[in-house]
Scaffold this motif. Structure first.
Motif, PDB file in Angstrom:
ATOM      1  N   THR A   1       6.789   2.557   7.413  1.00 48.54           N
ATOM      2  CA  THR A   1       6.327   1.765   7.265  1.00 48.54           C
ATOM      3  C   THR A   1       4.903   2.152   5.728  1.00 48.54           C
ATOM      4  OG1 THR A   1       4.694   1.675   8.283  1.00 48.54           O
ATOM      5  CG2 THR A   1       6.526   0.105   9.009  1.00 48.54           C
ATOM      6  N   ASN A   2       5.027   1.177   5.011  1.00 50.34           N
ATOM      7  CA  ASN A   2       4.041   1.703   3.863  1.00 50.34           C
ATOM      8  C   ASN A   2       2.528   0.877   3.954  1.00 50.34           C
ATOM      9  OD1 ASN A   2       5.037   3.893   2.732  1.00 50.34           O
ATOM     10  ND2 ASN A   2       6.099   2.660   1.264  1.00 50.34           N
TER      11      ASN A   2
ATOM     12  N   GLY B   1      -7.381   2.472  -4.635  1.00 49.31           N
ATOM     13  CA  GLY B   1      -6.712   2.855  -2.822  1.00 49.31           C
ATOM     14  C   GLY B   1      -7.507   1.797  -2.215  1.00 49.31           C
ATOM     15  N   LEU B   2      -8.090   1.151  -2.043  1.00 52.67           N
ATOM     16  CA  LEU B   2      -8.452   0.136  -0.957  1.00 52.67           C
ATOM     17  C   LEU B   2      -7.351  -0.445  -0.152  1.00 52.67           C
ATOM     18  CD1 LEU B   2     -11.746  -1.272  -2.239  1.00 52.67           C
ATOM     19  CD2 LEU B   2     -11.189   1.036  -0.623  1.00 52.67           C
ATOM     20  N   TYR B   3      -6.719  -1.056   1.021  1.00 55.84           N
ATOM     21  CA  TYR B   3      -6.408  -0.822   2.027  1.00 55.84           C
ATOM     22  C   TYR B   3      -5.924  -2.122   1.798  1.00 55.84           C
ATOM     23  CZ  TYR B   3      -4.947   3.804   3.216  1.00 55.84           C
ATOM     24  OH  TYR B   3      -4.112   4.708   3.494  1.00 55.84           O
ATOM     25  N   ALA B   4      -4.888  -2.928   2.029  1.00 57.83           N
ATOM     26  CA  ALA B   4      -5.248  -4.364   2.386  1.00 57.83           C
ATOM     27  C   ALA B   4      -5.142  -4.785   4.106  1.00 57.83           C
ATOM     28  CB  ALA B   4      -4.175  -5.676   1.818  1.00 57.83           C
TER      29      ALA B   4
ATOM     30  N   LYS C   1      10.158   1.235   1.474  1.00 56.95           N
ATOM     31  CA  LYS C   1      11.786   1.320   0.547  1.00 56.95           C
ATOM     32  C   LYS C   1      12.192   2.010  -0.335  1.00 56.95           C
ATOM     33  CE  LYS C   1      10.524  -3.524  -0.324  1.00 56.95           C
ATOM     34  NZ  LYS C   1       9.380  -4.069   0.488  1.00 56.95           N
ATOM     35  N   SER C   2      11.755   3.210   0.388  1.00 56.69           N
ATOM     36  CA  SER C   2      12.333   4.534   0.171  1.00 56.69           C
ATOM     37  C   SER C   2      11.669   5.938   0.927  1.00 56.69           C
ATOM     38  CB  SER C   2      10.883   5.000  -1.898  1.00 56.69           C
ATOM     39  OG  SER C   2      12.043   6.465  -1.845  1.00 56.69           O
ATOM     40  N   ASP C   3      12.715   7.022   1.262  1.00 53.83           N
ATOM     41  CA  ASP C   3      12.671   8.006   1.599  1.00 53.83           C
ATOM     42  C   ASP C   3      11.906   8.873   0.928  1.00 53.83           C
ATOM     43  OD1 ASP C   3      14.468   7.887   0.036  1.00 53.83           O
ATOM     44  OD2 ASP C   3      15.757   9.590   1.186  1.00 53.83           O
ATOM     45  N   LYS C   4      11.287   8.952  -0.080  1.00 51.50           N
ATOM     46  CA  LYS C   4      10.669   9.596  -1.061  1.00 51.50           C
ATOM     47  C   LYS C   4       9.634   9.739  -1.340  1.00 51.50           C
ATOM     48  CE  LYS C   4      13.585   9.519  -5.112  1.00 51.50           C
ATOM     49  NZ  LYS C   4      14.285  10.228  -5.893  1.00 51.50           N
ATOM     50  N   LYS C   5       8.450  10.153  -1.826  1.00 54.06           N
ATOM     51  CA  LYS C   5       7.079  10.228  -2.505  1.00 54.06           C
ATOM     52  C   LYS C   5       7.497   9.038  -3.483  1.00 54.06           C
ATOM     53  CE  LYS C   5       2.881  11.543  -4.337  1.00 54.06           C
ATOM     54  NZ  LYS C   5       2.185  12.949  -4.057  1.00 54.06           N
ATOM     55  N   LEU C   6       7.260   7.807  -4.253  1.00 54.21           N
ATOM     56  CA  LEU C   6       7.694   7.456  -5.709  1.00 54.21           C
ATOM     57  C   LEU C   6       6.523   7.624  -6.961  1.00 54.21           C
ATOM     58  CD1 LEU C   6       7.547   3.538  -4.414  1.00 54.21           C
ATOM     59  CD2 LEU C   6       9.777   5.288  -4.929  1.00 54.21           C
ATOM     60  N   LYS C   7       7.226   7.336  -7.797  1.00 53.56           N
ATOM     61  CA  LYS C   7       5.793   7.911  -8.574  1.00 53.56           C
ATOM     62  C   LYS C   7       4.674   6.548  -8.610  1.00 53.56           C
ATOM     63  CE  LYS C   7       9.744   9.797 -12.101  1.00 53.56           C
ATOM     64  NZ  LYS C   7       9.923   9.936 -13.917  1.00 53.56           N
ATOM     65  N   TYR C   8       4.063   7.010  -8.793  1.00 49.67           N
ATOM     66  CA  TYR C   8       2.682   6.638  -9.601  1.00 49.67           C
ATOM     67  C   TYR C   8       2.733   4.864 -10.238  1.00 49.67           C
ATOM     68  CZ  TYR C   8      -2.078   4.529  -8.810  1.00 49.67           C
ATOM     69  OH  TYR C   8      -3.675   4.383  -8.939  1.00 49.67           O
TER      70      TYR C   8
ATOM     71  N   ILE D   1       2.798   0.903  -7.789  1.00 48.84           N
ATOM     72  CA  ILE D   1       1.819   0.440  -8.505  1.00 48.84           C
ATOM     73  C   ILE D   1       2.477  -1.016  -8.394  1.00 48.84           C
ATOM     74  CG2 ILE D   1       0.088  -0.722  -9.716  1.00 48.84           C
ATOM     75  CD1 ILE D   1      -0.822   1.063  -8.075  1.00 48.84           C
ATOM     76  N   ALA D   2       3.511  -0.583  -8.874  1.00 46.73           N
ATOM     77  CA  ALA D   2       4.188  -1.688  -9.323  1.00 46.73           C
ATOM     78  C   ALA D   2       5.541  -2.355  -8.033  1.00 46.73           C
ATOM     79  CB  ALA D   2       5.891  -1.654 -10.284  1.00 46.73           C
ATOM     80  N   GLN D   3       5.942  -1.339  -7.212  1.00 45.94           N
ATOM     81  CA  GLN D   3       6.102  -2.176  -5.356  1.00 45.94           C
ATOM     82  C   GLN D   3       4.908  -3.166  -5.301  1.00 45.94           C
ATOM     83  OE1 GLN D   3       7.350   0.319  -2.412  1.00 45.94           O
ATOM     84  NE2 GLN D   3       8.434   0.195  -3.249  1.00 45.94           N
TER      85      GLN D   3
END
Length: 545
Positions: free
Chosen positions: A383-384, A393-396, A409-416, A420-422
């Motif tokens: 989960t993220n 960078g505040l969590y909901a 939705k990914s098994d690796k670190k996404l680009k920033y 943000i888009a996700q």
């Protein structure tokens, strides 16, 4: 006299050298920059520590063992515990099963923190109706077993796997909150309860993830003994709270103060801890195997003082849950207090009998063949934490003050930009002119093999092709969770640590309870006294010309 003087001088010289070395500031071994110096930006080197276990836990030194190896028969012919050598890392585990009193503590906190939220309290109550049977009179247990003080040290039952996940989160947060309040990093319990101070129950509940993300701080929250902030201008982590001695900051994960989190043990951890072969091991040689958490082939004590006593709470035979009046065999009819019977060689009570225990794994018949041989586990659902404000960078948060978590939705670190888009539900930007993948894990075209839409999922959890048969042609699905250990109502066969059964994660039973575990960080060896080892040398400070 001369020898005495010489020895004293040597001791003084050694102490002087130690003091002089301690007075020298530590430096980065790669840049030469001094640590813990506010004049150069405040690079922090934290005190290296090996944290102690959380309350209720004892350390379990890991190692290699044969998963399923203690089973000498398969009476059900299920072939679901094929022997496999694996390695279990060191971890912490509850000394006892979680008791009724422990669960009542949880219910009490909900009642005083959310007094108007009847739904939250109701959902946390165990299903006491598990005691009802159509042809037996167990109605007194329905009303009394959870709440009557006579049963307060008995294991809690009637709890689902899902309820335990919430309990583990609550227990982690209350443990870490108490550590910070007792240590003065948060306002102490005493100061928070003073007249005029905001009541603890009326404030937003403490949550470990939100605290470490600097979302729980400020006047009325910060304690008097917060760590010094050597870099108050740091974008994330600093606090404007002015205190004696300069600016202060919240505790960070790097401080090594907070506990890593309570959770259910994995199936491999539970079986390894129950078998406790460490008590039969010398220089990596296992002197004697086991089929129960104790030595020997029987279920009675061989010791002179307790000879003949039953070593666990189980059903000796059909219609025999207690033995003959005047000489009860295991001193129990249903469950027994959580510290009954001798502990195993790890110091764990009731790893056989009393109640079966939930573990974290999702059930599959072939798990032992499929899982990795290091830290085996089946059931990962990554989960993220959802961002409420990506710029800061505040969590909901949900209405209970806990971070909202979404499936990864990914098994690796996404680009920033992708992250943000996700988070905002948009399509990720194109890379090198190539078309971007659809946002939010959109379903790809129909897969003719599965005969239905195929959703690629690197976690393997949402893969419609993999799970096509489970839950459709069998009783097994991703909601099937493993339980182990045997109960007060089971025959001796189920006391073997290798036996395994499953039940849906939202079901409960009068014969299933649980205990918690915690991941150990740092060196795996519990006690190095009297053991050979190569010392770890300390790095020398850089000396420029």
């Amino acid at each position: 006299m001369k020898v005495l003087f010489t020895n004293t001088a040597l001791v003084l010289l050694g102490l002087g050298a130690m003091l002089s070395s301690c007075s020298k500031p530590q430096q980065s071994q790669k840049t030469g920059l001094k640590y813990n110096d506010r004049t150069n930006g405040g690079y922090v080197r934290y005190r290296q520590t090996h944290p102690s276990p959380g309350p209720g836990l004892i350390p379990i030194e890991g190692g290699t063992f044969v998963l399923g190896g203690s089973a000498d028969q398969d009476v059900n012919y299920e072939y679901n515990n094929i022997r496999r050598r694996v390695t279990v890392p060191s971890f912490y585990m509850d000394e006892t099963e979680v008791s009724n009193q422990d669960w009542l503590d949880y219910l009490h906190w909900i009642a005083i923190t959310f007094p108007d939220d009847r739904e939250y309290y109701y959902n946390a109550i165990p299903d006491t109706l598990v005691w009802r049977k159509p042809l037996s009179y167990n109605e007194p247990y329905v009303d009394n077993y959870l709440r009557h003080p006579a049963f307060q040290d008995y294991p809690v039952v009637g709890i689902t796997w899902d309820q335990i996940q919430d309990y583990c989160t609550w227990r982690t947060d209350r443990t870490n909150e108490n550590i910070l309040r007792e240590g003065g990093q948060l306002v102490t319990w005493k100061d928070a309860s003073k007249k005029g101070a905001p009541a603890v129950a009326s404030t937003t509940p403490f949550n470990t993830d939100l605290y470490l993300n600097n979302q729980i701080q400020g006047p009325g929250i910060d304690g008097k003994k917060m760590p010094k902030d050597l870099s108050p201008a740091r974008a994330a982590g600093g606090t404007a709270t002015a205190a004696k001695g300069g600016p202060r900051r919240p505790v960070r994960l790097e401080d090594g103060v907070l506990k890593s989190g309570y959770r259910l043990p994995s199936e491999a951890e539970w079986e390894y801890a129950a078998l406790a072969l460490a008590g039969n091991t010398q220089f990596e040689n296992i002197n004697d195997g086991k089929i129960y958490p104790w030595n020997g082939l029987g279920v009675r004590s061989p010791n002179r003082r307790t000879r003949g006593l039953i070593l666990a709470n189980f059903k000796r035979g059909a219609g025999d849950n207690a033995g003959v009046g005047g000489g009860l065999n295991d001193k129990a009819d249903i469950t027994a207090p959580v510290r009954s019977y001798p502990p195993n060689d790890f110091g764990l009570y009731n790893m056989a009998g009393n109640v079966n225990e939930w573990v974290a794994d999702t059930y599959r018949q072939t798990s032992f063949e499929d899982v990795d041989d290091f830290n085996p586990f089946r059931g990962n659902e990554y989960t993220n934490k959802r961002l409420a404000d990506p710029a800061k960078g505040l969590y909901a948060k949900d209405k209970y003050g806990r971070p909202i978590k979404d499936p990864a939705k990914s098994d690796k670190k996404l680009k920033y930009s992708e992250l943000i888009a996700q988070q905002q539900g948009q399509a990720a930007p194109a890379v090198n002119g190539a078309a971007a993948p659809p946002a939010n894990g959109a379903v790809t075209p129909v897969n003719p093999i599965a005969g239905k839409p195929f959703k690629a999922d690197l976690r393997g959890y949402g893969d419609t092709l993999n799970t096509a048969l489970y839950g459709t042609t069998s009783l097994v699905s991703d909601h099937s969770k493993v339980y182990k250990g045997g109960s007060w109502n089971d025959m001796a066969y189920w006391l073997n640590p290798a036996t395994r059964r499953f039940m849906n994660q939202d079901d409960a039973s009068a014969e299933i309870g649980f205990r918690c575990a915690m991941t150990m960080v740092g060196a795996p060896e519990i006690n190095s006294n009297g053991k050979q080892y190569f010392p770890v040398k300390k790095a020398k400070n850089y000396k420029g010309r």
